[in-house]
Design a protein around this motif. Structure first.
Motif, PDB file in Angstrom:
ATOM      1  N   LEU A  40       0.837  -1.192   0.000  1.00  0.00           N
ATOM      2  CA  LEU A  40       0.000   0.000   0.000  1.00  0.00           C
ATOM      3  C   LEU A  40       0.873   1.243   0.000  1.00  0.00           C
ATOM      4  N   ASP A  41       0.414   2.267  -0.702  1.00  0.00           N
ATOM      5  CA  ASP A  41       1.158   3.520  -0.843  1.00  0.00           C
ATOM      6  C   ASP A  41       1.558   4.053   0.534  1.00  0.00           C
ATOM      7  N   SER A  42       2.798   4.436   0.668  1.00  0.00           N
ATOM      8  CA  SER A  42       3.306   4.924   1.951  1.00  0.00           C
ATOM      9  C   SER A  42       2.599   6.205   2.402  1.00  0.00           C
ATOM     10  N   LYS A  43       2.026   6.950   1.457  1.00  0.00           N
ATOM     11  CA  LYS A  43       1.332   8.182   1.805  1.00  0.00           C
ATOM     12  C   LYS A  43      -0.061   7.928   2.380  1.00  0.00           C
ATOM     13  N   LEU A  44      -0.550   6.698   2.226  1.00  0.00           N
ATOM     14  CA  LEU A  44      -1.912   6.395   2.660  1.00  0.00           C
ATOM     15  C   LEU A  44      -2.054   6.519   4.174  1.00  0.00           C
ATOM     16  N   ALA A  45      -1.069   6.058   4.908  1.00  0.00           N
ATOM     17  CA  ALA A  45      -1.136   6.129   6.369  1.00  0.00           C
ATOM     18  C   ALA A  45      -1.270   7.574   6.843  1.00  0.00           C
ATOM     19  N   LEU A  46      -0.526   8.483   6.225  1.00  0.00           N
ATOM     20  CA  LEU A  46      -0.605   9.902   6.593  1.00  0.00           C
ATOM     21  C   LEU A  46      -1.971  10.479   6.228  1.00  0.00           C
ATOM     22  N   LEU A  47      -2.493  10.062   5.083  1.00  0.00           N
ATOM     23  CA  LEU A  47      -3.786  10.569   4.632  1.00  0.00           C
ATOM     24  C   LEU A  47      -4.902  10.168   5.591  1.00  0.00           C
ATOM     25  N   LEU A  48      -4.827   8.933   6.080  1.00  0.00           N
ATOM     26  CA  LEU A  48      -5.901   8.413   6.925  1.00  0.00           C
ATOM     27  C   LEU A  48      -5.726   8.721   8.400  1.00  0.00           C
ATOM     28  N   ALA A  49      -4.546   9.195   8.777  1.00  0.00           N
ATOM     29  CA  ALA A  49      -4.206   9.321  10.192  1.00  0.00           C
ATOM     30  C   ALA A  49      -5.231  10.117  10.993  1.00  0.00           C
ATOM     31  N   ASP A  50      -5.700  11.219  10.460  1.00  0.00           N
ATOM     32  CA  ASP A  50      -6.642  12.073  11.185  1.00  0.00           C
ATOM     33  C   ASP A  50      -8.087  11.875  10.752  1.00  0.00           C
ATOM     34  N   ALA A  51      -8.313  10.947   9.827  1.00  0.00           N
ATOM     35  CA  ALA A  51      -9.654  10.786   9.280  1.00  0.00           C
ATOM     36  C   ALA A  51     -10.300   9.455   9.632  1.00  0.00           C
ATOM     37  N   SER A  52      -9.497   8.408   9.804  1.00  0.00           N
ATOM     38  CA  SER A  52     -10.026   7.063  10.004  1.00  0.00           C
ATOM     39  C   SER A  52      -9.247   6.357  11.099  1.00  0.00           C
ATOM     40  N   SER A  53      -9.895   5.401  11.750  1.00  0.00           N
ATOM     41  CA  SER A  53      -9.233   4.606  12.784  1.00  0.00           C
ATOM     42  C   SER A  53      -8.481   3.418  12.196  1.00  0.00           C
ATOM     43  N   VAL A  54      -8.586   3.203  10.895  1.00  0.00           N
ATOM     44  CA  VAL A  54      -7.888   2.090  10.254  1.00  0.00           C
ATOM     45  C   VAL A  54      -6.389   2.388  10.205  1.00  0.00           C
ATOM     46  N   VAL A  55      -5.596   1.456  10.721  1.00  0.00           N
ATOM     47  CA  VAL A  55      -4.138   1.573  10.683  1.00  0.00           C
ATOM     48  C   VAL A  55      -3.636   0.803   9.470  1.00  0.00           C
ATOM     49  N   VAL A  56      -2.928   1.454   8.587  1.00  0.00           N
ATOM     50  CA  VAL A  56      -2.464   0.837   7.339  1.00  0.00           C
ATOM     51  C   VAL A  56      -1.340  -0.152   7.642  1.00  0.00           C
ATOM     52  N   PRO A  57      -1.454  -1.394   7.186  1.00  0.00           N
ATOM     53  CA  PRO A  57      -0.408  -2.383   7.471  1.00  0.00           C
ATOM     54  C   PRO A  57       0.814  -2.200   6.585  1.00  0.00           C
ATOM     55  N   GLU A  58       1.909  -2.829   6.999  1.00  0.00           N
ATOM     56  CA  GLU A  58       3.104  -2.881   6.169  1.00  0.00           C
ATOM     57  C   GLU A  58       2.846  -3.811   4.979  1.00  0.00           C
ATOM     58  N   ASP A  59       3.810  -3.915   4.070  1.00  0.00           N
ATOM     59  CA  ASP A  59       3.682  -4.834   2.946  1.00  0.00           C
ATOM     60  C   ASP A  59       3.469  -6.252   3.489  1.00  0.00           C
ATOM     61  N   GLU A  60       2.472  -6.947   2.966  1.00  0.00           N
ATOM     62  CA  GLU A  60       2.134  -8.274   3.470  1.00  0.00           C
ATOM     63  C   GLU A  60       1.769  -9.200   2.318  1.00  0.00           C
ATOM     64  N   LYS A  61       2.135 -10.477   2.467  1.00  0.00           N
ATOM     65  CA  LYS A  61       1.713 -11.477   1.498  1.00  0.00           C
ATOM     66  C   LYS A  61       0.264 -11.889   1.752  1.00  0.00           C
ATOM     67  N   VAL A  62      -0.415 -12.273   0.666  1.00  0.00           N
ATOM     68  CA  VAL A  62      -1.750 -12.840   0.766  1.00  0.00           C
ATOM     69  C   VAL A  62      -1.610 -14.304   1.178  1.00  0.00           C
ATOM     70  N   TRP A  63      -2.314 -14.691   2.236  1.00  0.00           N
ATOM     71  CA  TRP A  63      -2.289 -16.082   2.685  1.00  0.00           C
ATOM     72  C   TRP A  63      -3.474 -16.863   2.095  1.00  0.00           C
ATOM     73  N   ALA A  64      -4.679 -16.323   2.237  1.00  0.00           N
ATOM     74  CA  ALA A  64      -5.879 -17.026   1.785  1.00  0.00           C
ATOM     75  C   ALA A  64      -6.732 -16.102   0.927  1.00  0.00           C
ATOM     76  N   THR A  65      -7.547 -16.698   0.068  1.00  0.00           N
ATOM     77  CA  THR A  65      -8.495 -15.947  -0.754  1.00  0.00           C
ATOM     78  C   THR A  65      -9.897 -16.450  -0.478  1.00  0.00           C
ATOM     79  N   GLY A  66     -10.860 -15.560  -0.553  1.00  0.00           N
ATOM     80  CA  GLY A  66     -12.253 -15.930  -0.355  1.00  0.00           C
ATOM     81  C   GLY A  66     -13.127 -15.300  -1.421  1.00  0.00           C
ATOM     82  N   SER A  67     -14.243 -15.949  -1.725  1.00  0.00           N
ATOM     83  CA  SER A  67     -15.165 -15.432  -2.731  1.00  0.00           C
ATOM     84  C   SER A  67     -16.596 -15.613  -2.253  1.00  0.00           C
ATOM     85  N   VAL A  68     -17.391 -14.542  -2.381  1.00  0.00           N
ATOM     86  CA  VAL A  68     -18.800 -14.552  -1.993  1.00  0.00           C
ATOM     87  C   VAL A  68     -19.628 -14.128  -3.196  1.00  0.00           C
TER      88      VAL A  68
END
Length: 221
Positions: A40-68
């Motif tokens: 995820l873009d490194s600027k995203l964490a700064l953008l969301l910092a004062d607007a949302s409670s979601v904390v942006v994770p570091e680069d991560e591999k996908v472990w599982a996939t789901g479909s609905v």
């Protein structure tokens, strides 16, 4: 009412209907798959910092996939990260990899194992707040997105097919979605409740907070 309003507006997703035609094999969006790296873009964490409670994770591999399958050509594709606190949800309207309508990054807020029917009723039944038109969490108010009742509405049933490098299985969900507007262009914050039951009969109630992502926020390697 359009499919997006069913999903994020005032109506719940419609159940899938068989139409007698062979099912098309859907293509994964964004090149995402088990083992791929979500960055995820490194600027995203700064953008969301004062607007949302979601904390942006570091680069991560996908472990599982789901479909609905939500019916009428609409589906949710979910990508669960090695960091088990997060999953990426992509709303698709069509079977092509580019048929993307919405992208939401969810971080789990709480997961509670349900030990009895009485506990489930206490947490999600008529005396609970889940399903009411508004829900307050940590001082933030969200508005219900599914159902038009003045009072409490029922949770929406969905079936998720999940695959990881070790197994494939199904999870039954009964879910309710809330949302609020953010002071950011084309971004909202979501609150998702889901009663989840696996194939072995284990039941849990999860809550997750999500935020809208843009294609430019995401790189997959």
């Amino acid at each position: 009412m359009s499919w997006i309003k069913r999903l994020l507006g005032m109506q719940a997703p419609l159940p899938a209907k068989a139409d007698g035609r062979p099912a098309m094999c859907p293509q994964a969006p964004l090149g995402l798959a088990s083992g791929r790296m979500l960055c995820l873009d490194s600027k995203l964490a700064l953008l969301l910092a004062d607007a949302s409670s979601v904390v942006v994770p570091e680069d991560e591999k996908v472990w599982a996939t789901g479909s609905v399958d939500l019916g009428q050509g609409t589906r949710l594709e979910r990508f669960y990260l090695d960091n088990e606190d997060y999953f990426l949800q992509v709303v698709m309207h069509g079977n092509g990899a580019n048929d993307i309508e919405d992208i939401i990054l969810f971080g789990y807020h709480q997961v509670t194992t349900i030990a009895s029917r009485e506990e489930l009723l206490r947490l999600t039944g008529p005396q609970s707040k889940v399903g009411l038109p508004f829900f307050e969490l940590d001082g933030v108010e969200y508005q219900r997105q599914w159902g038009s009742e003045d009072g409490q509405t029922e949770l929406v049933p969905m079936l998720e097919r999940v695959s990881n490098p070790e197994a494939s299985y199904q999870v039954r969900h009964h879910s309710m979605l809330y949302a609020r507007d953010l002071e950011l262009t084309n971004r909202r914050e979501f609150l998702l409740f889901s009663v989840e039951e696996d194939e072995e009969g284990n039941v849990a109630l999860s809550s997750a907070i999500g935020v809208t992502l843009q294609l430019t926020d995401i790189t997959v390697i």
